[in-house]
Scaffold this motif. Structure first.
Motif, PDB file in Angstrom:
ATOM      1  N   ALA A  32       0.778   4.302  -2.678  1.00 39.83           N
ATOM      2  CA  ALA A  32       0.641   5.703  -2.266  1.00 39.83           C
ATOM      3  C   ALA A  32       1.731   6.571  -2.900  1.00 39.83           C
ATOM      4  CB  ALA A  32       0.686   5.806  -0.742  1.00 39.83           C
ATOM      5  N   ARG A  33       2.962   6.058  -2.951  1.00 44.71           N
ATOM      6  CA  ARG A  33       4.050   6.804  -3.597  1.00 44.71           C
ATOM      7  C   ARG A  33       3.794   6.956  -5.095  1.00 44.71           C
ATOM      8  NH1 ARG A  33       7.304   3.771   0.066  1.00 44.71           N
ATOM      9  NH2 ARG A  33       7.741   2.272  -1.571  1.00 44.71           N
ATOM     10  N   GLN A  34       3.290   5.905  -5.730  1.00 38.14           N
ATOM     11  CA  GLN A  34       2.969   5.982  -7.160  1.00 38.14           C
ATOM     12  C   GLN A  34       1.892   7.033  -7.410  1.00 38.14           C
ATOM     13  OE1 GLN A  34       1.916   1.958  -8.199  1.00 38.14           O
ATOM     14  NE2 GLN A  34       3.945   1.574  -9.050  1.00 38.14           N
ATOM     15  N   ARG A  35       0.905   7.113  -6.535  1.00 39.00           N
ATOM     16  CA  ARG A  35      -0.157   8.112  -6.699  1.00 39.00           C
ATOM     17  C   ARG A  35       0.390   9.527  -6.566  1.00 39.00           C
ATOM     18  NH1 ARG A  35      -4.618   4.504  -3.607  1.00 39.00           N
ATOM     19  NH2 ARG A  35      -5.187   3.282  -5.447  1.00 39.00           N
ATOM     20  N   GLN A  36       1.358   9.719  -5.678  1.00 47.47           N
ATOM     21  CA  GLN A  36       1.997  11.032  -5.549  1.00 47.47           C
ATOM     22  C   GLN A  36       2.732  11.392  -6.844  1.00 47.47           C
ATOM     23  OE1 GLN A  36       4.401  10.435  -2.057  1.00 47.47           O
ATOM     24  NE2 GLN A  36       2.874  11.340  -0.710  1.00 47.47           N
ATOM     25  N   VAL A  37       3.421  10.409  -7.407  1.00 45.63           N
ATOM     26  CA  VAL A  37       4.116  10.636  -8.675  1.00 45.63           C
ATOM     27  C   VAL A  37       3.097  10.939  -9.771  1.00 45.63           C
ATOM     28  CG1 VAL A  37       5.528   9.541 -10.472  1.00 45.63           C
ATOM     29  CG2 VAL A  37       6.136   9.279  -8.060  1.00 45.63           C
ATOM     30  N   GLY A  38       1.983  10.223  -9.773  1.00 42.40           N
ATOM     31  CA  GLY A  38       0.930  10.461 -10.761  1.00 42.40           C
ATOM     32  C   GLY A  38       0.393  11.881 -10.690  1.00 42.40           C
ATOM     33  N   GLU A  39       0.230  12.394  -9.471  1.00 41.16           N
ATOM     34  CA  GLU A  39      -0.223  13.783  -9.308  1.00 41.16           C
ATOM     35  C   GLU A  39       0.812  14.751  -9.871  1.00 41.16           C
ATOM     36  OE1 GLU A  39      -1.177  14.358  -5.175  1.00 41.16           O
ATOM     37  OE2 GLU A  39      -2.688  12.774  -5.218  1.00 41.16           O
ATOM     38  N   ALA A  40       2.085  14.463  -9.650  1.00 41.43           N
ATOM     39  CA  ALA A  40       3.149  15.316 -10.191  1.00 41.43           C
ATOM     40  C   ALA A  40       3.188  15.231 -11.720  1.00 41.43           C
ATOM     41  CB  ALA A  40       4.497  14.919  -9.597  1.00 41.43           C
ATOM     42  N   LEU A  41       2.933  14.047 -12.260  1.00 39.50           N
ATOM     43  CA  LEU A  41       2.929  13.878 -13.716  1.00 39.50           C
ATOM     44  C   LEU A  41       1.793  14.656 -14.385  1.00 39.50           C
ATOM     45  CD1 LEU A  41       3.659  10.046 -14.003  1.00 39.50           C
ATOM     46  CD2 LEU A  41       5.187  11.915 -14.634  1.00 39.50           C
ATOM     47  N   ALA A  45       0.837  -1.207   0.000  1.00 40.50           N
ATOM     48  CA  ALA A  45       0.000   0.000   0.000  1.00 40.50           C
ATOM     49  C   ALA A  45       0.872   1.257   0.000  1.00 40.50           C
ATOM     50  CB  ALA A  45      -0.933  -0.010   1.199  1.00 40.50           C
ATOM     51  N   ASN A  46       2.033   1.205   0.674  1.00 41.04           N
ATOM     52  CA  ASN A  46       2.946   2.357   0.678  1.00 41.04           C
ATOM     53  C   ASN A  46       3.478   2.635  -0.727  1.00 41.04           C
ATOM     54  OD1 ASN A  46       2.681   2.855   3.387  1.00 41.04           O
ATOM     55  ND2 ASN A  46       4.502   1.692   3.969  1.00 41.04           N
ATOM     56  N   ALA A  47       3.804   1.579  -1.471  1.00 43.73           N
ATOM     57  CA  ALA A  47       4.287   1.756  -2.841  1.00 43.73           C
ATOM     58  C   ALA A  47       3.203   2.361  -3.719  1.00 43.73           C
ATOM     59  CB  ALA A  47       4.767   0.424  -3.412  1.00 43.73           C
ATOM     60  N   GLU A  87      -4.450  10.556 -17.631  1.00 45.58           N
ATOM     61  CA  GLU A  87      -5.159   9.643 -16.734  1.00 45.58           C
ATOM     62  C   GLU A  87      -4.150   8.737 -16.055  1.00 45.58           C
ATOM     63  OE1 GLU A  87      -8.540   7.563 -18.366  1.00 45.58           O
ATOM     64  OE2 GLU A  87      -8.580   8.939 -20.071  1.00 45.58           O
ATOM     65  N   CYS A  88      -4.353   8.477 -14.765  1.00 48.38           N
ATOM     66  CA  CYS A  88      -3.477   7.565 -14.017  1.00 48.38           C
ATOM     67  C   CYS A  88      -4.340   6.624 -13.192  1.00 48.38           C
ATOM     68  CB  CYS A  88      -2.565   8.328 -13.059  1.00 48.38           C
ATOM     69  SG  CYS A  88      -1.424   9.452 -13.845  1.00 48.38           S
ATOM     70  N   ARG A  89      -3.891   5.409 -13.089  1.00 44.94           N
ATOM     71  CA  ARG A  89      -4.562   4.427 -12.227  1.00 44.94           C
ATOM     72  C   ARG A  89      -3.482   3.568 -11.594  1.00 44.94           C
ATOM     73  NH1 ARG A  89      -9.450   1.483 -11.654  1.00 44.94           N
ATOM     74  NH2 ARG A  89      -9.135   0.650  -9.594  1.00 44.94           N
ATOM     75  N   PHE A  90      -3.379   3.612 -10.267  1.00 43.01           N
ATOM     76  CA  PHE A  90      -2.376   2.840  -9.542  1.00 43.01           C
ATOM     77  C   PHE A  90      -3.088   1.945  -8.531  1.00 43.01           C
ATOM     78  CE2 PHE A  90      -0.398   6.910 -10.667  1.00 43.01           C
ATOM     79  CZ  PHE A  90       0.641   6.438 -11.457  1.00 43.01           C
ATOM     80  N   GLU A  91      -2.873   0.660  -8.662  1.00 44.07           N
ATOM     81  CA  GLU A  91      -3.446  -0.335  -7.754  1.00 44.07           C
ATOM     82  C   GLU A  91      -2.340  -1.281  -7.325  1.00 44.07           C
ATOM     83  OE1 GLU A  91      -6.449  -0.153  -6.640  1.00 44.07           O
ATOM     84  OE2 GLU A  91      -7.225   1.351  -8.030  1.00 44.07           O
TER      85      GLU A  91
END
Length: 128
Positions: free
Chosen positions: A64-73, A60-62, A86-90
């Protein structure tokens, strides 16, 4: 417009009748897939889909980090970087649809702007 929710998604669900596959692009690993896309609306817009299906769920931490990167992207700091549409991280996969870079060359950018920021230089070096 976000990618359609759901844990297990097929490529067709990600494309959701809004994009058509124009071709396959080189990928960095066997689980990573990249495709050139076109808008299904006939506008001629081009995009890139990056999709990775994990063999083992990530933490789940990974995610969450991917979602932060997605927001920056979605708001890249350098003009040379392509914006994520569009981003989707699961835990089981990630999917990112971004603007297509088209034909970008250092020569063309320097002819237009005459200089680069340090962030843009770093972005170009990562492309090499």
């Amino acid at each position: 417009m976000p990618i359609v929710p759901g844990i297990f998604m097929t490529l067709e669900q990600i494309l959701n009748n809004r994009y058509t596959i124009a071709g396959r692009l080189p990928a960095f690993s066997a689980t990573h897939q990249r495709y050139g896309l076109q808008s299904a609306g006939g506008t001629g817009e081009r995009f890139v889909l990056s999709f990775c299906d994990y063999a083992k769920s990530i933490s789940a931490n990974a995610v969450a980090r991917q979602r932060q990167v997605g927001e920056a992207l979605a708001r890249p700091g350098a003009a040379l970087l392509c914006r994520a549409i569009e981003c989707r991280f699961e835990r089981e996969f990630q999917a990112v649809i971004s603007e297509s870079p088209g034909e970008v060359s250092l020569r063309a950018v320097l002819q237009e702007r005459q200089s680069l920021s340090i962030e843009e230089v770093e972005a170009f070096l990562r492309l090499l």
